[in-house]
Write an enzyme that holds these catalytic residues in place. Structure first.
Site, mmCIF file in Angstrom:
data_model
loop_
_atom_site.group_PDB
_atom_site.id
_atom_site.type_symbol
_atom_site.label_atom_id
_atom_site.label_comp_id
_atom_site.label_asym_id
_atom_site.label_seq_id
_atom_site.Cartn_x
_atom_site.Cartn_y
_atom_site.Cartn_z
ATOM 1 N N HIS C 237 2.161 8.262 172.960
ATOM 2 C CA HIS C 237 2.953 8.525 174.162
ATOM 3 C C HIS C 237 2.573 7.628 175.327
ATOM 4 O O HIS C 237 3.449 7.019 175.925
ATOM 5 C CB HIS C 237 3.007 9.991 174.563
ATOM 6 C CG HIS C 237 4.163 10.194 175.489
ATOM 7 N ND1 HIS C 237 5.467 10.216 175.055
ATOM 8 C CD2 HIS C 237 4.237 10.243 176.829
ATOM 9 C CE1 HIS C 237 6.280 10.298 176.075
ATOM 10 N NE2 HIS C 237 5.566 10.311 177.176
ATOM 11 N N TYR C 241 4.384 4.456 178.446
ATOM 12 C CA TYR C 241 4.204 4.113 179.857
ATOM 13 C C TYR C 241 3.634 2.708 180.010
ATOM 14 O O TYR C 241 3.827 2.060 181.044
ATOM 15 C CB TYR C 241 3.352 5.172 180.554
ATOM 16 C CG TYR C 241 4.138 6.447 180.624
ATOM 17 C CD1 TYR C 241 5.181 6.566 181.533
ATOM 18 C CD2 TYR C 241 3.925 7.477 179.713
ATOM 19 C CE1 TYR C 241 5.980 7.688 181.543
ATOM 20 C CE2 TYR C 241 4.726 8.599 179.719
ATOM 21 C CZ TYR C 241 5.749 8.704 180.640
ATOM 22 O OH TYR C 241 6.547 9.801 180.640
ATOM 23 N N HIS C 388 17.441 8.426 172.615
ATOM 24 C CA HIS C 388 16.680 8.547 173.864
ATOM 25 C C HIS C 388 15.873 7.281 174.147
ATOM 26 O O HIS C 388 15.974 6.702 175.217
ATOM 27 C CB HIS C 388 15.752 9.766 173.784
ATOM 28 C CG HIS C 388 14.604 9.708 174.750
ATOM 29 N ND1 HIS C 388 14.771 9.890 176.101
ATOM 30 C CD2 HIS C 388 13.291 9.442 174.572
ATOM 31 C CE1 HIS C 388 13.598 9.764 176.706
ATOM 32 N NE2 HIS C 388 12.689 9.477 175.799
ATOM 33 N N PHE C 389 15.080 6.832 173.156
ATOM 34 C CA PHE C 389 14.174 5.745 173.536
ATOM 35 C C PHE C 389 14.858 4.381 173.555
ATOM 36 O O PHE C 389 14.283 3.425 174.066
ATOM 37 C CB PHE C 389 12.860 5.772 172.742
ATOM 38 C CG PHE C 389 12.935 5.525 171.263
ATOM 39 C CD1 PHE C 389 13.298 4.293 170.769
ATOM 40 C CD2 PHE C 389 12.564 6.519 170.374
ATOM 41 C CE1 PHE C 389 13.329 4.066 169.409
ATOM 42 C CE2 PHE C 389 12.594 6.291 169.000
ATOM 43 C CZ PHE C 389 12.981 5.061 168.525
ATOM 44 N N HIS C 390 16.101 4.314 173.069
ATOM 45 C CA HIS C 390 16.831 3.065 173.314
ATOM 46 C C HIS C 390 17.346 3.007 174.756
ATOM 47 O O HIS C 390 17.658 1.929 175.258
ATOM 48 C CB HIS C 390 17.965 2.865 172.299
ATOM 49 C CG HIS C 390 17.469 2.315 170.991
ATOM 50 N ND1 HIS C 390 16.907 3.092 170.012
ATOM 51 C CD2 HIS C 390 17.406 1.032 170.514
ATOM 52 C CE1 HIS C 390 16.524 2.329 168.990
ATOM 53 N NE2 HIS C 390 16.822 1.080 169.270
ATOM 54 N N ARG C 451 17.003 10.540 161.920
ATOM 55 C CA ARG C 451 16.626 9.179 162.248
ATOM 56 C C ARG C 451 15.969 8.548 161.021
ATOM 57 O O ARG C 451 15.737 9.226 160.024
ATOM 58 C CB ARG C 451 15.654 9.168 163.430
ATOM 59 C CG ARG C 451 14.337 9.837 163.123
ATOM 60 C CD ARG C 451 13.434 9.986 164.337
ATOM 61 N NE ARG C 451 12.848 8.697 164.729
ATOM 62 C CZ ARG C 451 11.768 8.591 165.521
ATOM 63 N NH1 ARG C 451 11.155 9.669 165.960
ATOM 64 N NH2 ARG C 451 11.297 7.405 165.854
ATOM 65 N N ARG C 452 15.656 7.269 161.081
ATOM 66 C CA ARG C 452 14.843 6.574 160.090
ATOM 67 C C ARG C 452 15.328 6.758 158.661
ATOM 68 O O ARG C 452 14.536 6.994 157.757
ATOM 69 C CB ARG C 452 13.399 7.096 160.153
ATOM 70 C CG ARG C 452 12.760 6.942 161.480
ATOM 71 C CD ARG C 452 11.334 7.375 161.451
ATOM 72 N NE ARG C 452 10.536 6.524 162.315
ATOM 73 C CZ ARG C 452 9.250 6.644 162.492
ATOM 74 N NH1 ARG C 452 8.580 7.551 161.848
ATOM 75 N NH2 ARG C 452 8.591 5.838 163.276
#
Lengths: 51, 167, 596
Positions: C237, C241, C388-390, C451-452
């Site tokens: 995680h 950041y 989300h993370f795209h 996913r994946r």
């Protein structure tokens, strides 16, 4: 380039970011509504309750 | 420190939002009673599942009135038993483990969604109401045939339900 | 186009620090090579999983996915980070690094580490070798990769540690010359981010060096998969950041200037980076909400920390938008929302960063859902999560990096960007492509699409869409992915063509001073030892009990768990090299068929 087109200098004390406050207020409302929808409709309303 | 009043307003709103989120989740955990998967399932020897009293025979068994336990093995690239047959209007506790790599356990389109880790036992209790059939899939990459790893959960009307393994 | 810049005649970073500029260039070029390769793999994935165009056997999908993940979120992001951090440290301290040979040494380690890992991953395409690393970016044991993969990762991380030490050395040298001054804002951001990184990488370093590398070399018979997974997320995680902080640095220190204004508040920027240092790491267990072997209480603690980690991002949203508004009003903008029109929308650096920020607002929301402990049952490991993370790393970070490159590149090369209109089209195209792709991913995730997965089309059941249709959403994903690929090509070729621009001097762009300067903030904010100490205490509090309980329950290593090497089955389907030639001939045939 944009940097050079300053038409007036605005200092810290004479600047109130009221547009920012308005925009972020709108964002706050969107977050609140979407959260309620996701949690109570999509999640708690979804099939198969995990207990 | 010189913080603009508007920024103070936003800071308070942001904290309110955060506290609101935590409260909602706490409400779901307590008032609604949504339990998280935890360490309650215990551990198991991943290379000796056939000698384990829980997993030597993957099955569904009745443990109380309308209460059942399902012992499920997720392995490259199948679920056992398949299908997993449970009665309608029942509470089923799934115990899921893996003899090889990490897998996923998702009853498709529902909130029954968990990780399966070799050596660990995932314990997940779910309430089934209407009869019907659900897909079951592995949602964690587990090898070259990962995309073929699927199964099903059949919810039978209570009077048709026969207990036992389906292997 | 660049004429005003020429007239200002400000010396550029390259004019002032040519040796450091060479390191920044090398880092950025490495980053862009990774971005280009990552985009090729990304396109293959988008077309494969939606069943629009499949030319590889599905087992190679996972090789493609591993390469896409590692190249994008390790190589592209972190090489860009060290480039920007080197620039920011040297620029804001206004002094060169202590020893440029040392600087090249850490760059070299990072490059070697990347090459090792990439060789191991690409080996997966060649069934005749036993080199492969089809374990995805998360490399969950007991799936086992070739030792080159783990070794490369370890060397890469050591390189980043040394890079951090380089920034600290430069700061220390500066402090001797400026004993009573506040740490310059950009350096402050670099140092707090690196401190966060030192804490975060403890987890992955133990996982890789103590367990996975010896295990892949056969020195260790087994590992505890829950332990290595938990150590992975200890790092997994905060690394988010680590990707985001250089984007924040650019939003706080560059975006106000290109908006024509000044940063609203230097003190609040410092507070935000301190909060990230404190809260980024004790949250990793929120990736494990539905894992067995971790008690619910620990998950609750991780959620509380995660939710409070929203605070620095929400504060950033205000400060950065207020700085843009300041620019707009200085440029003559008026009204409650009318000032938005006065922003420099024709400037690709501005527009890219502003659109990246807008998408981050949306990604922030899906992140809030991911952070909510029990609602995770709804979305865990569905394609919602990559959706989300795209938006976050894939846009807030990636688009900011590309946009900032249009501003920074001339200053480290003394050559203007080849084409500003193409640059503007590129950032808008990224935004449109990502809006389509990420929307489709979020929605499909809610219907349970995982996913994946190479072929999320199953024999025994269909996904049920409560609105729209799955086919429509698949097309949307494939179209979005294709636009993103085109956008990457535009970006990479624009930068490549810029090397042909005539060399000129005076391309430097000064940064404006904050409206509320550092002097307005308490000095304790600059006490890095204090914040590092508190951050360590928080991490220990969050992790000591869960780790102890995992080790008590299932051991440091779990002898029952055997390694499962990830090797492809050569007998199955077309080999990738013949598949590529076969696909190429099919594409050519199709094109020839259409164009008589």
């Amino acid at each position: 380039m944009g940097e050079e087109q300053v038409v007036r200098e605005i200092g810290h004390d004479e600047y109130d970011p009221k547009g920012t406050l308005a925009l972020i207020g709108v964002y706050f409302v969107i977050l609140l509504v979407m959260w309620v929808f996701m949690y109570f409709v999509e999640f708690l309303g979804n099939e198969l309750t995990v207990v | 420190m010189n913080i603009h009043n508007y920024e103070k307003i936003w800071l308070m709103a942001a904290i309110l939002l955060i506290v609101g989120f935590i409260s909602t989740v706490t409400y779901g955990a307590t008032a609604v009673g949504v339990d998280m998967i935890s360490d309650d399932g215990g551990t198991v020897n991943a290379s000796a599942l056939d000698e384990d009293p829980r997993f030597s025979e993957p099955r569904v068994e009745q443990v109380g009135e309308n209460e059942y336990e399902a012992y499920v093995i997720a392995q490259q690239f199948i679920f056992r038993p398949d299908p997993i047959t449970v009665p309608a209007n029942s509470t089923v506790t799934f115990f899921v483990t893996s003899p090889d790599v990490i897998h996923g356990f998702e009853i498709v389109g529902t909130n029954a969604n968990a990780m399966v880790v070799p050596g660990q036992v995932t314990e997940l209790t779910v309430e089934f109401n209407e009869p019907g059939e659900y897909g079951l899939l592995c949602h964690e990459y587990c090898g070259a045939g990962h995309h073929t790893m699927e199964g099903s959960v059949v919810v039978q009307p209570q009077d048709e339900f026969t207990q036992g393994g389906d292997e | 186009m660049m004429s005003e810049a020429l007239e200002t005649g400000t010396p550029s970073f390259m004019d002032r620090f040519p040796q450091e500029a060479a390191v920044v260039r090398a880092s950025l070029i490495s980053s862009f090579i990774a971005l280009f390769l990552g985009a090729v793999f990304g396109l293959i994935q988008a077309l494969h999983r939606t069943d629009v165009f499949r030319f590889l056997d599905s087992q190679y999908y996972y090789t493609v996915l591993t390469a896409h993940g590692v190249l994008m979120v390790v190589s592209f992001t972190i090489f860009f980070l060290v480039g920007v951090f080197t620039w920011a440290t040297v620029r804001s301290l206004d002094r060169p690094l202590v020893d440029i040979r040392y600087t090249w040494a850490w760059y070299g380690l990072m490059a070697i580490g990347t090459l090792m890992a990439v060789v191991a991953i690409l080996g997966g395409f060649i069934p005749s070798t036993d080199i492969s690393a089809d374990v995805l970016f998360t490399f969950y044991a007991p799936m086992q990769a070739h030792p080159l993969f783990y070794g490369g990762l370890a060397i890469f991380i050591i390189g980043t540690w040394l890079a951090g030490a380089d920034y600290f050395r430069a700061w220390y040298a500066w402090k001797q010359e400026h004993p009573d001054e506040r740490i310059p804002l950009q350096t402050f951001m670099v140092l707090t981010t690196m401190l966060m990184w030192y804490i975060a990488t403890i987890g992955v370093a133990i996982a890789v060096v103590v367990f996975l590398l010896p295990w892949s070399l056969g020195l260790l018979d087994s590992v505890n998969p829950l332990l290595t997974r938990t150590l992975f997320w200890f790092w997994g995680h905060p690394v988010v950041y680590f990707w985001l902080m250089p984007a924040y640095l650019l939003w706080y220190t560059v975006l106000p200037s290109i908006s024509g204004g000044r940063l609203f508040s230097d003190p609040l920027a410092r507070v935000v980076f301190v909060l990230f240092l404190l809260l980024s790491t004790p949250v990793g267990i929120h990736h494990q909400y539905v894992d067995p072997g971790i008690a619910e209480g620990f998950k609750m603690i991780a959620m509380t920390n995660t939710m409070f980690l929203l605070l620095p991002s929400l504060l950033t949203a205000f400060t950065v938008v207020a700085s843009m508004e300041h620019g707009a009003r200085q440029r003559g903008g008026t009204g409650l929302f009318g000032w938005l029109r006065a922003l420099p929308w024709r400037n690709p650096a501005f527009t890219g960063m502003a659109l990246a920020g807008l998408m981050f607002a949306a990604g922030g929301f899906s992140g809030m859902v991911n952070a909510g402990m029990n609602i995770n049952y709804l979305v865990h490991n569905t394609i919602w999560v990559p959706g989300h993370f795209h938006l976050t790393v894939g846009t807030a970070v990636a688009l900011t990096f590309m946009a900032a490159t249009y501003w920074l590149w001339p200053q480290v090369t003394n050559k203007p960007i080849f084409s500003r209109p193409i640059a503007l089209a590129q950032v808008v195209l990224w935004f449109v492509g990502m809006a389509l792709m990420s929307n489709a991913m979020h929605v499909m995730g809610l219907f349970g699409v995982p996913r994946r997965t190479a072929e999320p089309q199953y024999q025994g059941f269909d996904f049920v869409a409560s609105f729209g249709s799955i086919t429509e959403l698949r097309m949307q994903l494939a179209l979005g992915g294709t636009l993103l690929f085109l956008s990457t090509i535009l970006f990479v070729s624009n930068i490549a063509l810029s090397t042909g621009s005539p060399r000129m001097s005076g391309l430097g762009k000064p940064l404006s001073e904050p409206l509320s300067p550092a002097a307005d903030s308490p000095k304790v904010l600059d006490n890095l030892t204090l914040w590092f100490g508190i951050a360590m205490v928080l991490v220990v509090l969050a992790y000591i009990l869960p780790l102890a309980s995992i080790i008590t329950d299932s051991g440091i290593v779990d002898p029952g768990v055997r390694p499962v090497p990830m090797l492809v089955d050569a007998a199955n389907g077309l080999g990738p090299i013949s598949a590529v030639t076969d696909a190429a001939s099919r594409v050519v045939a199709a094109v020839v068929g259409v164009v008589p």
